[in-house]
Write a protein that holds these residues in place. Structure first.
Motif, PDB file in Angstrom:
ATOM      1  N   THR A   1       0.841  -1.190   0.000  1.00 49.83           N
ATOM      2  CA  THR A   1       0.000   0.000   0.000  1.00 49.83           C
ATOM      3  C   THR A   1       0.881   1.246   0.000  1.00 49.83           C
TER       4      THR A   1
ATOM      5  N   LEU B   1      -5.575  11.677  -0.478  1.00 49.25           N
ATOM      6  CA  LEU B   1      -6.908  11.509   0.054  1.00 49.25           C
ATOM      7  C   LEU B   1      -7.342  12.846   0.638  1.00 49.25           C
TER       8      LEU B   1
ATOM      9  N   VAL C   1      -6.184  13.176   7.241  1.00 47.32           N
ATOM     10  CA  VAL C   1      -5.184  12.618   8.139  1.00 47.32           C
ATOM     11  C   VAL C   1      -5.394  11.115   8.186  1.00 47.32           C
ATOM     12  N   ILE C   2      -4.288  10.423   8.215  1.00 46.90           N
ATOM     13  CA  ILE C   2      -4.415   8.982   8.225  1.00 46.90           C
ATOM     14  C   ILE C   2      -3.642   8.434   9.413  1.00 46.90           C
ATOM     15  N   ARG C   3      -4.196   7.431  10.072  1.00 44.09           N
ATOM     16  CA  ARG C   3      -3.515   6.771  11.186  1.00 44.09           C
ATOM     17  C   ARG C   3      -3.304   5.322  10.796  1.00 44.09           C
TER      18      ARG C   3
ATOM     19  N   MET D   1     -10.721  17.905  10.591  1.00 49.58           N
ATOM     20  CA  MET D   1     -10.424  17.009   9.459  1.00 49.58           C
ATOM     21  C   MET D   1     -10.722  15.563   9.873  1.00 49.58           C
ATOM     22  N   GLU D   2     -11.318  14.873   8.958  1.00 45.77           N
ATOM     23  CA  GLU D   2     -11.606  13.487   9.313  1.00 45.77           C
ATOM     24  C   GLU D   2     -10.320  12.676   9.326  1.00 45.77           C
ATOM     25  N   ILE D   3     -10.347  11.629  10.052  1.00 44.91           N
ATOM     26  CA  ILE D   3      -9.162  10.790  10.177  1.00 44.91           C
ATOM     27  C   ILE D   3      -9.464   9.418   9.608  1.00 44.91           C
ATOM     28  N   ALA D   4      -8.528   8.913   8.813  1.00 49.40           N
ATOM     29  CA  ALA D   4      -8.730   7.591   8.231  1.00 49.40           C
ATOM     30  C   ALA D   4      -7.677   6.630   8.755  1.00 49.40           C
ATOM     31  N   THR D   5      -8.077   5.396   8.866  1.00 49.45           N
ATOM     32  CA  THR D   5      -7.125   4.348   9.218  1.00 49.45           C
ATOM     33  C   THR D   5      -7.273   3.241   8.198  1.00 49.45           C
ATOM     34  N   PRO D   6      -6.178   2.827   7.597  1.00 45.62           N
ATOM     35  CA  PRO D   6      -6.313   1.785   6.570  1.00 45.62           C
ATOM     36  C   PRO D   6      -6.983   0.534   7.128  1.00 45.62           C
TER      37      PRO D   6
ATOM     38  N   HIS E   1      -7.840   5.088  -4.650  1.00 44.43           N
ATOM     39  CA  HIS E   1      -6.933   5.171  -3.515  1.00 44.43           C
ATOM     40  C   HIS E   1      -7.634   4.738  -2.228  1.00 44.43           C
ATOM     41  N   LYS E   2      -8.891   5.146  -2.101  1.00 44.23           N
ATOM     42  CA  LYS E   2      -9.649   4.718  -0.918  1.00 44.23           C
ATOM     43  C   LYS E   2      -9.777   3.201  -0.896  1.00 44.23           C
TER      44      LYS E   2
ATOM     45  N   LEU F   1      -6.677   1.649   0.335  1.00 43.74           N
ATOM     46  CA  LEU F   1      -6.540   1.757   1.789  1.00 43.74           C
ATOM     47  C   LEU F   1      -7.671   1.068   2.540  1.00 43.74           C
TER      48      LEU F   1
ATOM     49  N   VAL G   1     -10.711   2.312   2.833  1.00 44.87           N
ATOM     50  CA  VAL G   1     -11.496   3.306   3.561  1.00 44.87           C
ATOM     51  C   VAL G   1     -12.646   3.829   2.714  1.00 44.87           C
TER      52      VAL G   1
END
Lengths: 319, 141, 663, 453, 382
Positions: free
Chosen positions: C461, C492, C495-497, E1-6, E50-51, E54, E56
């Motif tokens: 990824t 995207l 913010v990504i965690r 801002m929203e937060i994304a986690t794979p 891309h989503k 990931l 998401v």
């Protein structure tokens, strides 16, 4: 052996040279033993006509200080040349034009205006300016002509030697006098000093390779006394100035101002000094370079402090 | 006759002299007023030379070197880049018009740039008129 | 002080011949050649002036030669085309007639005159000026000698990584002696630490060990490991180097590399080779394939040196090779050329606190990961966390210390590709998910883009964005016990965690900590990034400003193995060319300092791009090494005492020329 | 270039092609065809009058067709040697039998219409192939409109346009002569694209940045868009250059352009080119109206790379570039001993890398020269002629083309200088006539017996 | 801002459902750049991919139903990413895993197909009613060609004209052909793209079994969608046929002189390339040859033609969904038709026909512009 006949003259200069001549101290007694002073306006009451009356080449040595600014000085220079076997340019003004030489940044009109009209202490409501001739009830008065351009002694008459300095150090004066006394004169044209190399050679400060990011004026920083002043951003002319003075200024933590004139072979002291200073600017970025250069106030006064009339361009162009 | 200025040009051997050659090879027409003196590097050009040229009656001095970073000797041109502005500052103080001294960069492939610099400078100096070296004759003001 | 001019001493009065070329109609079509000739005749010291249709032709040249012989000319001016075209031709001609080739001057009245000027009058005037300038200048010319110095065929190579090995083999194979100096106990450099190489995934050791062995056994290579260069003197063709051979406490001539001493040594220390991930003995070779296979005793961790007893190694060594009395030795060697291949240091990411290197045990650097991956490394090639378990997910962070104003501005060139390689190794050895956090994927080499595509296909990824931090503060159940990489996914826009078990930091390559010393030692320069600077980035990428000193590999800037090898060979080529020529010609038009005049102000010292000016402390004067001087004249222009003369371009000569062009 | 010309150890054969290579390392025989220039190289002084007088013009190859040259020409003013050639295809004299203007004006009498091609035989020990690259022709990527829209040009054309000695004298101009106010530079044209070339061309990012800089310099207020995918600024000083460009106000848009069109949707777009793309960092499609589009086109193998490869027995990788012996450890050698490659014929690279590689190739050659002899593999294969039936099975198998067929004796023969001793032929020989020395069948059998005890 | 986690699990599911091309995507954004939807609204295809990479993806998002698979992006994608496959996989996740909501209108069509074998919900026993009176034979073993009209062409009156015209032409050319009986069902192409994979499998199996029993080898179709699925997708299930689109067949018939176009048609015609026939199959020239051989017909091209053709917006189930006014590609296309001054728009796809017919009405251009299948024009000219 007959005593040497010595003449001393003071043209356009501050008078410091006269005092410097006395600085040789008790050696003056030794001088008196071997020489008679036949002409010395500052100390001896002698008139022009006395000199005029002297036969050609009757003076053995003439120490001539001061630059040539007026017709009178020119006249005297020519006369003393005629009367003297050896004519020595004594001090920075006679040699390179000296401080009066900076008057070449202006012309006569500008100088008169400044000196007789503009200065705050002047009270000259009638705006009287010096004239070569003027009528007064008692008759006509004359003044020597004030020239537009200052010249060196060498540009006016042929000279034999130079004793540099503003004023010359006692040791330099004595070096020349001793040679005269002993009759061991160097080849004509020699600038008489103890050191043919630049002042740096006399200077005890520690010198490293040079990189300068900013130039300072003397009042702006307190330099480290151990280190070369130029490296600390002070415009020390020692690099471009003949040594032999034993570097008294740098030793007192003041930058050399260049009074001993250029080293042999240098055609234009100021241009060389400028080139060297510019070369060690520590930047390759045109804008930064310009900023650093902007920190040098009065380049002409800095680089040609004692030698403007002796420079290639001699004077400024006045529109 | 109209005034035709005399301009002394200093060119470095590696870039600007070649650029001047290229202008010739390409038969570009160019003011004849600039006479070139070849030095190995623009870093060799002493301020004294510039002053001397004026003393000897030049109306302008043109110094050309390689572009920044292209110096055959790595960084000789940077030294020139430091000296000329200081010299110009001093000459300005002495009343010499800024246009009479010019420092510029020409690469070996820029014949046209060479020509345009020369033409431009010639025109500017021509407009200023002759450089009067008023020191020699200025004996009695 | 009216006379300032220094009289030029001449053996004979100048007798100048001036030759004006028509160049067909190229010159004669615009310039009135006869008028120029007449003008030239009137110039001082001109004995003869002639014109000819093509001066460069054989008859033209013979005309000059005959005049030299018959009229006794001792200086020749040709007014024709650009000196860049025919100066060599005419210099050669007058040399044949017995004159020194430097007693020649050319006036360029074609390119600079007839071709650029339309008006005949103007062109003729300009031609006259140029001829007059040449005549005035040549009046002052002095004969100059081109000097040659022999080239010692031996070469010193500093640094025994892949670059040094490659260059050494290249030169040794050509039959010349090479001294290969390496500061560590074994050659191999960083490359031998790697597991696989991208993009071909060759085993790094497998492809390097044969080279190391041949370097070790090559009759023309003298390997000096555990040694450092202390001093360099001389110049191209004849350098003298002092090398310190550090005491190994093992007699190289006796040791047969059996390894018993290592086995028996009871003392351990962290292995430098494994970056502290494993331990080695106090007597050790850094890795099993070390070349030479001779151990050294590390004084710092040896019980005998620390406490005065043990000597276990000595007891068990059947060949009696252990020698506790050994001292450092200084060896002096003479070489003609030097190649510097001192490589790089890996960037230490500790200062980037937000990435938690040093704080979190499972945040590792790329180089550490190489060792973890390596089958002879500390984990036997198993990719495991500090607790021994296999990671389920791994994040690889690119550009750590690179492309970052706070650390290194430059791009380290190899990290993208090794990051991809790690992904592949991880995918091959574990089931872990891999996240690549990149800014730009820089896959520029042959087969690199294809490798990137292959990795994409393997299910890695890719997240575009430089992470802001690595943290262990969980905000959800899944994140508990994990390292969470937090950043923006710039594609995207959020913010990504990413919770992972292991984080690999792709650390920058930086100049070695001692690069400054090395640069000073060899008189080479460093860029703002502290890497060594090549002479010209495009056209002379391996030479330095010091003739005879070359650079190759990562000491010049980050690069990958193929580029390093190519550069090393390139450096070798330059050395071989010098060796096979056997001599170097030194510039004749150099600058010289008149020490009688030099006041030691040191203005000139830093101006020289070739470091040719030395300051002689004792005599307080600067001196130019004429073997290093290239004759640019920068120092001459700066000397405030006019103590420096530029031969063939003296101030007087140029002044005369200025006077000439201004007629 | 000039030093190549004047170097006493270099014989320059321009306007010439290699037509045949035989022999092996240390002893190559090369046939070279020297094409007729119709100009006597000895007499010509390079004065250029002939070019000036020639009345016929043709598109300049050197300027990628955006400039003109004469029919008698040197490709560019600084050409080495500075000796023109006559383009026979376009010369009036060759076509119609008259003109000869060049001949009339040549004072050196160097024009020679009777010149014919010459074949030169050379004996050399080593060969370095540095045939370079071709620039990718973007015409097939029709959505970018190259060839359709006047102001869509390739990066190489832009180089010429921006060059001071180029056709526009260094001015960046549109076809109509006016100055563009806005320009888009499209990266990866034909590179990183499975439809054309999968590989990355390595230099385009940097040359695109350079283009942007040149534009900024020449048209300070122009709007410049750089459309990239990844900015590959990997070399020394490259990243710094990128930073500088950002400071110079170039608009970097991360996204591969989808299309260039002249269909306007807004009044502002009328009469201009519109670049359609996604700005992936914003996540929206954008329409960029510009005056000029520069396609940073790929570097690709030369059209004749196949023939050259065959001529010198070198192999090519999948992408068509010449293949080196080992990408890491032997990046300049080829599978044929004595033949080396350098520069872009081996793969796209920038100038520093090319120069390094060229020097590397030179190093290999010099090592061989200074050694004076080459060691030939001793464990080679030999053919026992009495057993060889002439079946030719072995010939195609040899990876080094070391086996030839002797037509008279009807047997195969192995050139030991070429054989590397791999043994493939020996294993394949149906009549056991080939002996792989040092690895003979007997030796291996014996070894087998040994390991099995 | 929203937060994304794979969410690797989600990605895995998408991959399992056939989304694997997404791994190859290097996010250059070219697809978004060329996507026609962006002329009307904002649709960031690249971001959707891309989503997916990931895991998401917001499965509730209507955007997931936006892509019609026109292939404009795939054609130019530098990494050959089959974007419609990714879209299909995402929709499969919704339909098969229940991760999101299927739009109502689509669900109806899906139900119809599932229940009665056609999206219109018409009774299957009436499938071949349109041909009742034409005296066309039903395909039997040994017949050379099976003519397979699309569901629309069997039930929907405007589209029926295509089938009728086709029969007319085939008869005149004396072709040996038959039509299927009522047992055949929808080819399943669109519903597959809409994510209903198992339904597709069922439909395909039904048809394949019938064809197998009849020994069908050569199928003539009038829908590009049938063409694509029979030719490219049924082989996945082991069924291989020679599939011909009518346009290809017509071009051959004209070339061979088996039909003669004699009647003058005084129309100004432009042709709209259907995505499925054009970019999918590269069939461009035949239509132009046919139109150019019709006497009197004035054929003009639109600027966006052939591989640049603008999609009608009807494929991948989009036909069955409602697009807001102002968000209809068909209307954008019709404006282009009007710009070149054509009075007839020739098409060769039933979806295009349906979409454009709607468009003509909604744009109130009924008297100005007519939409005709190419078969109709040929039949008229005979």
């Amino acid at each position: 052996m007959a005593k040497l006949k010595l003449a001393l003259y003071w043209a356009s200069s501050c008078g410091g040279c006269e005092i410097a001549q006395l600085q040789i101290g008790d050696k003056i007694l030794k001088l008196a033993e071997v020489a008679d002073i036949v002409f010395w306006p500052v100390a001896i009451d002698a008139k022009y006509k006395d000199v005029e009356a002297m036969p050609e080449k009757s003076i053995d040595v003439c120490l001539f200080n001061g630059a040539i600014r007026t017709s009178e000085q020119e006249h005297m220079a020519k006369m003393l040349r005629e009367k003297s076997k050896v004519l020595i340019a004594y001090g920075a003004c006679a040699y390179g034009g000296g401080i009066p030489g900076l008057g070449n940044m202006f012309n006569r009109e500008l100088i008169f205006e400044r000196a007789y009209l503009e200065t705050p202490s002047t009270d000259n409501k009638e705006k009287v300016l010096p004239q070569t001739k003027c009528k007064v009830p008692e008759g006509e008065l004359t003044l020597p002509e004030f020239y537009d351009t200052v010249k060196t002694l060498g540009q006016t008459v042929d000279i034999d030697y130079v004793i540099p300095g503003c004023p010359p150090e006692a040791r330099t004066t004595w070096l020349a006098l001793e040679a005269l006394i002993e009759g061991k004169l160097p080849p004509k044209g020699t600038v008489i000093t103890h050191n043919a190399k630049a002042v740096c050679d006399d200077c005890p400060k520690k010198r490293d390779v040079k990189k300068v990011k900013k130039f300072y004026r003397t009042f702006e920083i307190m330099p480290d006394p151990e280190i070369c002043l130029l490296e600390q951003g002070l415009l020390c002319a020692g690099i471009a100035t003949r040594g032999g003075c034993e570097a008294p200024c740098p030793q007192a933590n003041m930058p050399c101002t260049g009074c001993y004139g250029p080293v042999d072979g240098v055609i234009d002291q100021g241009a060389h000094f400028l080139s060297a200073v510019a070369s060690v600017i520590d930047s390759n970025d045109p804008d930064e370079i310009q900023r650093i250069i902007d920190g040098i106030y009065d380049p002409v006064g800095t680089f040609y402090r004692y030698s403007l009339p002796d420079s290639l361009l001699r004077r400024a162009k006045i529109k | 006759m109209n005034f035709e200025p005399k301009i002394v040009g200093f060119c470095c051997n590696w870039c600007s002299y070649r650029g001047a050659d290229l202008a010739g090879t390409a038969r570009m027409k160019c003011s004849p007023n600039v006479r070139i003196i070849r030095v190995m590097c623009s870093g060799r050009v002493e301020p004294t030379f510039v002053v001397k040229a004026f003393e000897l009656g030049a109306d302008g001095v043109l110094v050309l070197g390689c572009h920044a970073g292209d110096c055959h000797y790595s960084e000789g041109n940077y030294k020139t880049m430091r000296r000329m502005p200081l010299l110009k500052k001093m000459l300005a103080q002495m009343g010499i018009e800024e246009e009479r001294v010019r420092l510029d960069w020409v690469s070996a492939s820029e014949g046209d740039r060479f020509v345009s610099i020369v033409d431009d400078m010639t025109a500017k100096v021509r407009a200023l008129g002759p450089f009067k070296n008023n020191s020699k004759e200025a004996k009695h003001g | 002080m009216a006379e300032k001019k220094v009289a030029t001493k001449k053996d004979t009065e100048p007798k100048i011949g001036v030759y004006v070329c028509h160049c067909g109609s190229n010159i004669a079509g615009t310039v009135d050649v006869p008028q120029v000739v007449e003008f030239a005749k009137g110039l001082p010291a001109v004995a003869i002036a002639r014109e000819y249709k093509f001066m460069c032709s054989d008859p033209g040249q013979s005309m000059i030669k005959d005049d030299i012989k018959q009229l006794g000319l001792n200086r020749v001016v040709v007014a024709s085309c650009s000196p860049l075209l025919h100066e060599p031709t005419f210099r050669h001609a007058i040399q044949e007639a017995g004159l020194n080739p430097y007693l020649f001057e050319m006036a360029n009245i074609r390119e600079h005159c007839s071709w650029t000027t339309e008006d005949h009058g103007e062109a003729t005037e300009k031609a006259k000026a140029l001829v007059s300038a040449a005549v005035k200048r040549i009046y002052l010319h002095q004969p100059l000698e081109v000097r040659e110095v022999p080239v010692n065929p031996n070469t010193l190579i500093v640094g025994g990584g892949i670059a040094g090995i490659q260059a050494a083999l290249e030169i040794a194979d050509a039959g010349h002696k090479v001294y290969l100096v390496e500061k560590d106990p074994s050659i191999g450099g960083h490359m031998i630490q790697f597991d696989k190489t991208f993009p071909t995934l060759d085993c790094s050791a497998c492809i390097l060990t044969p080279k190391m062995t041949s370097a070790g056994s090559h009759p023309n290579i003298e390997l000096m490991t555990y040694s450092e260069v202390e001093e360099i003197a001389g110049f191209i063709g004849s350098f003298k180097a002092k090398i310190r051979k550090k005491a190994k406490f093992v007699d190289e001539s006796k040791c047969n590399g059996c390894g018993v001493c290592i086995e028996k040594c009871p003392w351990k220390a962290d292995s430098e080779f494994d970056l502290g991930l494993s331990q080695r003995k106090a007597i050790y070779t850094p890795f099993p394939q070390a070349v030479p296979n001779i151990p050294v005793i590390d004084k710092e961790s040896c019980a005998y040196f620390l406490k005065g007893k043990c000597r276990a190694c000595e007891k068990f060594c059947e060949r009696e090779a252990i020698d506790f009395e050994q001292q450092d030795k200084i060896v002096e060697i003479d070489v003609g050329n030097i190649i510097i291949t001192t490589g790089y240091d890996p960037f230490d990411p500790t200062p980037i606190i937000k990435y938690g290197y040093g704080k979190f045990p499972n945040v590792v650097t790329g180089l550490e990961f190489e060792r973890i991956c390596n089958s002879v490394g500390p984990t036997g090639g198993k990719i495991v966390l500090k607790d021994g378990s296999e990671p389920k997910s791994i994040a690889i962070i690119h550009c750590v210390g690179s492309r970052d104003e706070n650390y290194h501005k430059y791009c380290s060139r190899v990290c993208c590709m090794y990051a991809l390689k790690y992904s592949h190794l991880i995918k091959e050895k574990t089931k872990a998910d891999v996240y690549q956090m990149y800014i730009d994927m820089r896959c520029f080499g042959k087969g690199y883009e294809e490798f990137y595509q292959r990795l994409s296909d393997e299910g890695v990824t890719f997240i575009r964005g430089k992470p802001a931090e690595v943290t262990d503060r969980a905000i959800s159940e899944e994140e508990k016990g994990k390292l969470i990489v937090v950043g923006e996914d710039s594609l995207l826009g959020t913010v990504i965690r990413v919770p992972v078990d292991m984080v690999i930091l792709c650390i920058a390559l930086e100049a070695r900590a001692d690069a400054k010393n090395v640069a000073q030692l060899f008189s080479i320069s460093q860029g703002a990034d502290a890497f060594f600077i090549e002479r010209h980035p495009k056209l002379d990428p391996v030479a330095t400003m010091t003739d005879g000193v070359f650079i190759a590999g990562c000491c010049q800037g980050p690069k990958d193995i193929p580029d390093t090898v190519a550069q090393a060979s390139a450096a070798a080529a330059r050395v071989l060319a010098l060796i096979s020529k056997g001599k170097v010609e030194l510039e004749a038009t150099v600058a010289v300092i008149d020490e009688e005049k030099c006041s030691g102000c040191r203005i000139c010292n830093l101006l020289c791009p070739y470091n040719a000016i030395d300051f002689i402390e004792e005599e307080e004067v600067s001196r130019i090494n004429d073997a290093l001087c290239k004759g640019c004249g920068t120092c001459v222009a700066a000397c405030p005492s006019a103590a420096i003369t530029h031969k063939h371009f003296t101030t007087e000569e140029i002044m005369a020329e200025i006077e000439g062009v201004l007629v | 270039m000039a030093s190549v010309r004047s170097h006493e150890s270099i014989e320059l054969l321009t306007y010439s092609e290699v037509i045949e290579v035989s022999g092996y390392v240390g002893n190559f025989k090369v046939k070279i065809r020297k094409k007729p220039r119709y100009v006597d190289e000895i007499k010509c002084t390079g004065c250029g009058t002939c070019q000036e007088k020639c009345p016929m013009k043709a598109d300049s190859e050197f300027d990628f067709g955006i400039g003109k040259r004469k029919v008698i020409y040197t490709p560019f003013p600084q050409a080495v040697p500075n000796i023109p050639v006559i383009d026979r295809e376009r010369c009036t004299y060759f076509i119609k039998g008259k003109c000869r203007a060049c001949e009339k004006f040549c004072e050196a009498k160097a024009i020679d219409f009777e010149q014919t091609e010459k074949i030169i035989d050379l004996d050399v020990g080593c060969i370095i192939v540095t045939t370079g690259f071709d620039s990718f022709d973007p015409t097939p990527i029709s959505q970018f409109g190259y060839g359709r829209y006047d102001n869509v040009i390739t990066g190489f054309q832009f180089e010429r346009m921006s060059s001071a000695s180029g056709p526009t004298g260094g001015k960046i101009v549109l076809k109509d002569g006016s100055e563009p106010r806005s320009l888009a530079i499209l990266h990866c044209i034909g590179s990183r694209d499975l439809n054309y070339h999968e590989y990355c061309s390595r230099v385009c990012c940097m040359s695109s940045l350079k283009f942007a800089h040149l534009i900024r310099e020449k048209i300070p207020d122009a709007e410049i868009y750089d459309l990239y995918i990844d900015l590959r600024c990997f070399g020394k000083g490259y990243e710094e250059f990128y930073n500088r460009l950002q400071e110079e106000g170039v608009n970097f848009i991360r996204g591969r352009a989808g299309e260039v069109t002249d269909i306007a949707e807004t009044p502002e777009e009328i009469g201009r080119l519109v670049v359609l793309c996604e700005d992936t960092l914003i996540g929206r499609q954008r329409r960029l109206p510009v005056d000029m589009v520069i396609l940073s086109n790929a570097l690709e193998p030369r059209a004749d790379a196949g023939e050259v490869a065959k001529l010198f027995s070198i192999s090519r990788s999948k992408d068509g570039f010449f293949m080196e012996k080992h990408p890491k450890l032997d990046p300049v050698a080829t599978t044929t001993d004595g033949v080396f490659v350098a520069g872009c014929c081996q793969g796209p690279k920038d100038i520093p890398d090319t120069v390094a590689q060229a020097s590397a190739a030179a190093a290999r050659v010099m090592a061989m020269i200074s050694k004076g002899s080459v060691e030939i593999e001793a464990a080679t294969a030999i053919i026992e002629e009495e057993f060889c039936s002439g079946c030719k099975t072995c010939i195609a198998l040899c990876p080094y083309n070391a086996i030839s067929f002797n037509e008279e004796r009807k047997v195969s023969a192995i050139n030991e200088a070429l054989c590397k001793g791999c043994g493939t032929c020996a294993a394949a020989c149906p009549s056991g006539a080939i002996i792989s020395r040092h690895f003979t069948t007997e030796q291996i059998m014996a070894q087998l017996e040994g390991v099995l005890t | 801002m929203e937060i994304a986690t794979p969410m690797k699990e989600t990605t895995d599911i998408i991959l399992e459902k056939g989304g694997n091309p997404l791994e190859l995507c290097y996010q250059c954004g070219l697809c978004t750049g060329v996507c026609p939807w962006n002329r009307l609204t904002s649709f960031t295809l690249r971001k959707l991919i891309h989503k997916s990479q990931l895991g998401v993806v917001d499965f509730e998002d209507e955007e997931l139903w936006r892509c019609v698979g026109c292939n404009a992006c795939v054609d130019r994608c530098p990494r050959d990413v089959e974007i419609p496959h990714i879209m299909r996989a995402l929709r499969r996740v919704i339909i098969e895993v229940g991760a999101g909501i299927v739009p109502h209108s689509l669900r109806i069509s899906e139900k119809n197909i599932s229940a009665v074998g056609n999206p219109l919900g018409e009774p299957p026993e009436k499938r071949m009613d349109w041909a009742k009176d034409l005296g066309v034979k039903t395909f039997t073993k040994g017949t050379e060609i099976l003519y397979f009209p699309c569901c629309y062409q069997t039930y929907d009156p405007p589209a029926q004209k295509t089938a009728l015209a086709t029969i007319d032409i085939l008869k005149k050319a004396a072709v040996d052909f038959g039509i299927p009986d009522n047992n055949v069902v929808c080819c399943g192409e669109s519903i597959r793209k809409a994510g209903a994979e198992s339904l597709f499998q069922r439909l395909a199996k039904t048809n394949i079994d019938i064809f197998a029993e009849l020994g069908v080898k050569k199928i003539l179709v009038t829908s590009p969608h049938c063409y694509h699925t029979f030719k490219d997708e049924y082989p996945e299930l082991g069924a291989n046929y020679e599939v011909i689109h009518l346009s290809q067949y017509l071009a051959d018939l004209i070339k061979d002189g088996r039909i003669k176009l004699t009647k003058e048609l005084n129309k100004k015609v432009t042709y709209h390339d259907s995505c499925c026939l054009g970019r999918y199959q590269g069939i461009y020239d035949e239509h132009r040859e046919i139109l150019n051989s019709i006497p009197g017909l004035d054929f003009v091209e639109m600027p966006e033609m052939r591989e640049y053709s603008l999609c009608c917006g009807g494929c991948a189930g989009r036909l069955w969904m409602e697009s807001k006014k102002g968000e209809r590609l068909s209307e954008l296309r019709l404006e282009q038709v009007l710009e070149v001054g054509a009075n007839t728009l020739a098409i060769s796809c039933p979806y295009c026909m349906a979409n454009f017919n709607d468009g003509v009405i909604s744009m109130d251009k009924a008297g100005v512009l007519e939409v005709k299948d190419i078969s109709e024009l040929v039949a008229e000219a005979l």
